[in-house]
Design a protein around this motif. Structure first.
Motif, short mmCIF file in Angstrom:
data_model
loop_
_atom_site.label_atom_id
_atom_site.label_comp_id
_atom_site.label_asym_id
_atom_site.label_seq_id
_atom_site.Cartn_x
_atom_site.Cartn_y
_atom_site.Cartn_z
N VAL A 1 0.83 -1.21 0.00
CA VAL A 1 0.00 0.00 0.00
C VAL A 1 0.86 1.25 0.00
O VAL A 1 0.61 2.20 -0.74
CB VAL A 1 -0.94 0.00 1.23
N ILE A 2 1.91 1.25 0.83
CA ILE A 2 2.76 2.43 0.98
C ILE A 2 3.54 2.72 -0.31
O ILE A 2 3.57 3.85 -0.80
CB ILE A 2 3.74 2.23 2.16
N THR A 3 4.19 1.69 -0.87
CA THR A 3 5.04 1.92 -2.04
C THR A 3 4.24 2.23 -3.29
O THR A 3 4.72 2.93 -4.18
CB THR A 3 5.96 0.70 -2.28
N LYS A 4 3.03 1.72 -3.39
CA LYS A 4 2.19 2.07 -4.54
C LYS A 4 1.80 3.53 -4.52
O LYS A 4 1.61 4.16 -5.56
CB LYS A 4 0.94 1.19 -4.57
N LYS A 5 1.69 4.09 -3.33
CA LYS A 5 1.29 5.49 -3.20
C LYS A 5 2.48 6.45 -3.25
O LYS A 5 2.41 7.51 -3.88
CB LYS A 5 0.53 5.70 -1.90
N TYR A 6 3.60 6.07 -2.60
CA TYR A 6 4.71 7.01 -2.44
C TYR A 6 5.96 6.67 -3.26
O TYR A 6 6.82 7.53 -3.43
CB TYR A 6 5.11 7.11 -0.96
#
Length: 402
Positions: free
Chosen positions: A363-368
């Motif tokens: 979730v984090i790497t897909k967004k940031y």
């Protein structure tokens, strides 16, 4: 009373696992939180059993001890076979630091649980069920150690440990992302623009050397034989150690460490006898059935009086891991974007399980943006290495307070 023999119990556990898979795949919140399918299936059965018993309609008794122990031993043996010392070299000093922080967390979680148990007027060993065995250890360790504690006379330990693990799993999935978002926004962090790729270092690829020389069935049986040998030797050594020292250790500890030795001897001598892709499949099946049987067997009617103490301890554990991650871990890992992403993974498996951690990373790497270092360090430590510290730490606490 309805008594189910071992074979029927195994068949029911398999059905409940498949039911859990169906439910998780069709209920978005369960899928998003990475709640394990066997937990759902087994817990539903335990709820039905509790309702039937409370209404004095039917009491169901399972013959689960042998098959539960078998799959537990098999699962932790596969964890040992995945613990390659070469993986430590790939991760460098950040992996070592992350590994050490996991050990510190385990000690702190146990100190918190034991201390609060005394405040809440429950047994320290019962309080320990909401320590690292169920938080950092997840459902697998919770079930194993809960069974060990019940074996030395701690009533409802298995039920309490699995309940705490479930609460922790949900919390780990809910708070990991928001904490990382806070760190990224506060320090204006950006991914490094290095030409790195998220390579899979899990060494789970098929062993082509074996497959070029053996039939698929023979390769599978070779892997199963390696697991079985580790289980047999490890169980014997563990029982002998307990008899000689009087120190209680879970039955799987010896098997796991024998597996670590065999894995690294094999690598050092380039024997090419281990196919981690097959070992991973054995691991998945063993853990799924072990958890399904463990959840089926819990007596929910015994946990009513423990509900408030358990919830209080788990809430304190959640607060502690947030503060520890933001104040200590983030700074200790470099106070950069990779460190922030690793905080998400740390919270995920520090309160629940490695799938939780990987879901947070996704979730984090897909967004940031990508973080190859986090994708290397978190699964290696969370899936393979963490039990090498967690097992002795929990064992020491159990023997200190028994």
């Amino acid at each position: 009373m309805l008594e189910l023999d071992a074979i029927t119990t195994l068949a029911l556990a398999s059905i409940l696992y498949l039911l859990g898979v169906y439910i998780v795949n069709h209920v978005n919140i369960l899928k998003r939180l990475c709640i394990p399918a066997p937990v759902i299936g087994g817990l539903l059965f335990a709820i039905v059993v509790a309702i039937l018993k409370s209404a004095s309609l039917l009491t169901i008794k399972l013959d689960s001890e042998f098959i539960q122990n078998f799959f537990m031993l098999a699962f932790f043996t596969t964890i040992g076979l995945g613990a390659s010392l070469k993986l430590l070299k790939l991760g460098g000093k950040i992996l070592i630091f992350y590994f050490i922080f996991c050990g510190i967390l385990a000690i702190c979680q146990n100190l918190i649980s034991v201390s609060l148990a005394k405040v809440l007027n429950i047994s320290p060993l019962l309080g320990l069920t909401a320590g690292s065995m169920s938080m950092e250890g997840g459902h697998g360790n919770a079930a194993a150690y809960g069974q060990t504690l019940q074996g030395i006379g701690v009533d409802s330990a298995l039920t309490a440990a699995l309940a705490a693990a479930t609460l922790g799993l949900v919390a780990g999935g809910l708070i990991g992302g928001p904490v990382v978002k806070f760190l990224i926004n506060k320090y204006n962090l950006k991914p490094e623009q290095a030409e790195e790729t998220t390579q899979d270092y899990s060494e789970s690829d098929r062993n082509e050397y074996l497959h070029n020389r053996m039939a698929p069935t023979t390769v599978f049986l070779l892997q199963f034989t390696i697991v079985a040998i580790c289980m047999a030797i490890g169980s014997y050594l563990g029982n002998t150690f307990t008899d000689l020292t009087g120190i209680n250790i879970p039955i799987y500890v010896g098997a796991m460490f024998v597996a670590v030795i065999i894995r690294n001897i094999s690598e050092y001598n380039n024997l090419k006898i281990i196919d981690m892709k097959i070992i991973d499949r054995i691991s998945d099946v063993s853990l799924s059935l072990f958890l399904s049987i463990a959840l089926m067997s819990i007596q929910l009617t015994e946990i009513y009086q423990l509900a408030i103490p358990l919830i209080i301890i788990v809430l304190v554990q959640v607060l502690f891991i947030i503060l520890f991650s933001v104040i200590v871990l983030f700074r200790g890992l470099g106070k950069n974007y990779d460190a922030a992403v690793m905080v998400g993974g740390f919270i995920g498996h520090g309160l629940g399980a490695t799938p939780n951690a990987m879901a947070n990373l996704d979730v984090i790497t897909k967004k940031y943006g990508a973080s190859p270092k986090a994708y290397l360090v978190v699964p290696i430590v969370g899936a393979f290495l963490i039990d090498l510290l967690g097992v002795p730490i929990v064992t020491i606490f159990i023997n200190a307070f028994k």
